[in-house]
Design a protein around this motif. Structure first.
Motif, short mmCIF file in Angstrom:
data_model
loop_
_atom_site.label_atom_id
_atom_site.label_comp_id
_atom_site.label_asym_id
_atom_site.label_seq_id
_atom_site.Cartn_x
_atom_site.Cartn_y
_atom_site.Cartn_z
N LEU A 297 46.30 9.50 -9.13
CA LEU A 297 46.47 10.85 -9.67
C LEU A 297 45.25 11.26 -10.48
CD1 LEU A 297 48.21 13.34 -10.08
CD2 LEU A 297 49.28 12.20 -12.05
N ALA A 298 44.68 10.33 -11.24
CA ALA A 298 43.47 10.64 -12.02
C ALA A 298 42.30 10.96 -11.10
CB ALA A 298 43.14 9.46 -12.93
N VAL A 299 42.19 10.23 -9.99
CA VAL A 299 41.14 10.50 -9.00
C VAL A 299 41.35 11.87 -8.39
CG1 VAL A 299 40.30 9.86 -6.70
CG2 VAL A 299 40.59 8.10 -8.46
N GLN A 300 42.59 12.19 -8.02
CA GLN A 300 42.87 13.50 -7.42
C GLN A 300 42.49 14.64 -8.35
OE1 GLN A 300 47.03 12.74 -6.42
NE2 GLN A 300 46.52 12.77 -4.23
N LYS A 301 42.82 14.48 -9.63
CA LYS A 301 42.45 15.52 -10.59
C LYS A 301 40.94 15.65 -10.72
CE LYS A 301 46.66 15.11 -13.43
NZ LYS A 301 47.20 14.67 -14.76
N ALA A 302 40.23 14.52 -10.59
CA ALA A 302 38.77 14.55 -10.74
C ALA A 302 38.08 15.22 -9.56
CB ALA A 302 38.24 13.13 -10.92
N VAL A 303 38.65 15.11 -8.34
CA VAL A 303 37.98 15.67 -7.17
C VAL A 303 38.51 17.04 -6.77
CG1 VAL A 303 37.52 13.34 -6.29
CG2 VAL A 303 39.54 14.58 -5.46
N HIS A 304 39.66 17.45 -7.32
CA HIS A 304 40.30 18.69 -6.89
C HIS A 304 39.39 19.90 -7.15
CE1 HIS A 304 43.32 21.53 -5.84
NE2 HIS A 304 43.58 21.95 -7.08
N GLU A 305 39.12 20.65 -6.06
CA GLU A 305 38.35 21.89 -6.10
C GLU A 305 36.94 21.70 -6.67
OE1 GLU A 305 40.77 24.76 -8.13
OE2 GLU A 305 42.08 25.06 -6.37
N GLN A 306 36.39 20.49 -6.49
CA GLN A 306 35.03 20.22 -6.99
C GLN A 306 34.00 20.16 -5.87
OE1 GLN A 306 34.29 20.04 -10.35
NE2 GLN A 306 36.44 20.72 -10.46
N PHE A 312 28.87 8.96 1.76
CA PHE A 312 28.50 8.20 0.56
C PHE A 312 27.02 8.33 0.19
CE2 PHE A 312 27.23 5.19 3.77
CZ PHE A 312 26.24 4.41 3.21
N LYS A 313 26.18 8.81 1.11
CA LYS A 313 24.76 8.96 0.79
C LYS A 313 24.45 10.30 0.14
CE LYS A 313 22.82 5.70 4.13
NZ LYS A 313 21.85 5.49 5.25
N ALA A 314 25.41 11.20 0.11
CA ALA A 314 25.19 12.50 -0.51
C ALA A 314 25.13 12.37 -2.03
CB ALA A 314 26.31 13.46 -0.11
N ASN A 315 24.29 13.18 -2.66
CA ASN A 315 24.19 13.13 -4.12
C ASN A 315 25.53 13.45 -4.78
OD1 ASN A 315 21.46 12.46 -4.12
ND2 ASN A 315 20.82 14.61 -4.08
N GLU A 316 26.29 14.35 -4.15
CA GLU A 316 27.58 14.76 -4.72
C GLU A 316 28.74 14.03 -4.06
OE1 GLU A 316 25.60 16.99 -3.05
OE2 GLU A 316 24.42 17.69 -4.78
N ASP A 355 37.97 18.12 4.10
CA ASP A 355 37.93 19.57 4.32
C ASP A 355 36.47 19.96 4.50
OD1 ASP A 355 38.68 22.19 4.51
OD2 ASP A 355 39.79 22.24 2.62
N THR A 356 36.19 21.23 4.55
CA THR A 356 34.80 21.69 4.64
C THR A 356 34.55 22.75 3.57
OG1 THR A 356 35.40 23.34 6.32
CG2 THR A 356 34.56 21.21 7.11
N ALA A 357 33.30 22.80 3.14
CA ALA A 357 32.88 23.81 2.17
C ALA A 357 31.40 24.08 2.40
CB ALA A 357 33.13 23.34 0.74
N LYS A 358 30.95 25.26 2.00
CA LYS A 358 29.54 25.61 2.17
C LYS A 358 28.70 25.00 1.05
CE LYS A 358 30.20 29.95 4.69
NZ LYS A 358 29.95 31.42 4.70
N ASP A 359 27.54 24.47 1.43
CA ASP A 359 26.61 23.95 0.42
C ASP A 359 25.75 25.09 -0.10
OD1 ASP A 359 24.71 24.48 2.36
OD2 ASP A 359 24.34 22.38 2.85
N SER A 360 24.74 24.75 -0.89
CA SER A 360 23.89 25.77 -1.53
C SER A 360 23.10 26.60 -0.52
CB SER A 360 22.93 25.10 -2.50
OG SER A 360 22.13 24.14 -1.83
N LYS A 361 22.96 26.05 0.71
CA LYS A 361 22.23 26.76 1.76
C LYS A 361 23.16 27.51 2.71
CE LYS A 361 18.35 23.53 1.70
NZ LYS A 361 17.52 22.58 2.50
N GLY A 362 24.44 27.47 2.41
CA GLY A 362 25.41 28.17 3.24
C GLY A 362 25.88 27.40 4.45
N ASN A 363 25.53 26.09 4.53
CA ASN A 363 25.95 25.27 5.65
C ASN A 363 27.30 24.60 5.33
OD1 ASN A 363 23.54 25.70 7.17
ND2 ASN A 363 22.49 24.25 5.82
N LEU A 364 28.17 24.56 6.33
CA LEU A 364 29.45 23.89 6.13
C LEU A 364 29.25 22.37 6.10
CD1 LEU A 364 31.90 25.91 8.42
CD2 LEU A 364 31.90 25.78 5.91
N ARG A 365 29.81 21.73 5.08
CA ARG A 365 29.70 20.29 4.92
C ARG A 365 31.09 19.69 4.69
NH1 ARG A 365 24.71 19.37 6.92
NH2 ARG A 365 23.10 20.49 5.74
N PRO A 366 31.35 18.46 5.19
CA PRO A 366 32.64 17.83 4.92
C PRO A 366 32.75 17.42 3.45
CG PRO A 366 31.22 16.34 6.16
CD PRO A 366 30.49 17.65 6.09
#
Length: 377
Positions: A297-306, A312-316, A355-366
């Motif tokens: 639950l603590a992990v879920q709260k930490a990653v929710h909507e972030q 694993f090689k991504a900075n974020e 899920d997917t979200a856009k990065d700072s360049k507007g590209n969809l990333r998992p």
């Protein structure tokens, strides 16, 4: 010659198969243990022998009572076999009285067995040797005969299927005439890093074809060792046992054993004590060991909507957030591997999703997002 007619019998009245040790050894049949050199075949079979003689499940398999076992080793002198048996007893707290009169050991150096050879280019099975084995097994009431290794009891060409079939069937005759189970310990061919299977048995395919049960041994791979956070220097101590052929029973799930060193306490003024390889049962650890619903639950709260990234090689990477919650180093093993295992398990259970979200360049990333929220206390 007159064929025998089939007559129906009540299936409930048919005697069940006489398995003696898991689904590997069965009365009146020959089985095989197959592995590359140096994996731990002899260490395993010595532990099996002590387990069966004591009636104890030392490696997770329950013997069918305390059995009489004859262990024949064609390579080591008798005193080395004694060292290994005694070390196994010490490691597993087996009292000598528990196996007295039930375990018999012999070295091929003092008691050679040669069941087959070529004579004038013809395959010849030594009938007097077969008869002598039958007599000895009957006289001692032996339940299990272990031959280690198979190559030491014949001088036949291994690549000749006819020769190998004749040699294995000679042991099958011994098993049938005495009612004992026989385990032939056999080398695999050189595999160059590939796991052994039933087809990896050295020599002709008739060896695998003539036995009714076979198991193969393989050292833990580097990839698997990483998932269990086991150091590369230690992984060869962990050995997987797979049912490679199970004609008379469903194949069992893989088992593991671990090789350890047992001191004998036999140092002298000019020689150090002996450390002898022994086998012990090993169960792969739970990848979420120590991580419960509260931590999830603590992990879920930490990653929710972030918008934490899935790779694993991504900075974020989401694993960095997980590491902060769980107090694990997300940038190096074993902490990083445990985090990867946890994320993979949570995705499989639906607690986290990709899920997917856009990065700072507007590209969809998992990215990693919450799936089904944990029901914590």
């Amino acid at each position: 010659m007159e064929p025998s007619p089939f007559r129906w019998r009540d299936p409930a009245a048919i005697e069940p198969r006489e398995w003696l040790y898991g689904h590997h050894l069965i009365r009146k049949y020959v089985s095989a243990t197959i592995a590359p050199g140096g994996v731990g075949k002899s260490t395993l079979t010595i532990t099996d022998a002590v387990a069966m003689a004591s009636g104890k499940p030392l490696l997770g398999l329950k013997p069918h009572g305390a059995l009489r076992v004859w262990l024949w080793n064609g390579e080591d002198p008798r005193d080395e076999i004694e060292r290994r048996v005694i070390a196994t007893c010490l490691h597993h707290d087996i009292d000598p009285d528990e196996i007295a009169g039930k375990l018999f050991i012999d070295s091929g150096r003092q008691l050679p067995i040669k069941i087959g050879e070529l004579q004038n280019g013809k395959i010849t099975i030594a009938t007097p040797v077969v008869d002598a084995l039958v007599e000895a097994i009957r006289d001692l009431g032996v339940d299990v005969l272990i031959i280690d290794p198979f190559v030491s009891v014949h001088s036949l060409p291994e690549n000749d299927n006819g020769a190998m079939d004749a040699a294995v069937k000679a042991f099958a005759l011994v098993a049938d005439r005495t009612g004992c189970a026989i385990d032939l310990v056999h080398h695999s061919r050189k595999l160059n890093g590939v796991d052994a299977d039933i087809d990896a048995a050295r020599g002709g395919s008739a060896i695998a074809g003539a036995v009714r049960a076979a198991r193969v041994l393989n050292v833990m791979s580097g990839e698997v060792a990483k998932t269990f956070a086991i150091a590369e220097s230690d992984r060869r101590s962990y050995v997987r046992v797979d049912d490679a052929k199970a004609n008379l029973a469903p194949p069992s799930a893989a088992r593991w054993f671990k090789l350890s060193g047992e001191p004998l306490g036999n140092a002298t003024s000019d020689r150090p004590e002996d450390f002898v390889a022994v086998a012990e049962a090993w169960t792969p650890p739970d990848k979420l060991e120590g991580i419960g619903a509260d931590e999830l639950l603590a992990v879920q709260k930490a990653v929710h909507e972030q918008c934490y990234r899935e790779h694993f090689k991504a900075n974020e990477w989401a694993g960095h957030a997980v590491g902060r919650v769980l107090g694990l180093n997300s940038r190096a093993d074993p902490g990083q591997q445990k985090i990867k295992n946890a994320i993979k398990a949570w995705i499989a259970s639906g607690a986290l999703v990709i899920d997917t979200a856009k990065d700072s360049k507007g590209n969809l990333r998992p990215i990693i997002e919450v799936g089904e929220w944990a029901d914590a206390s």
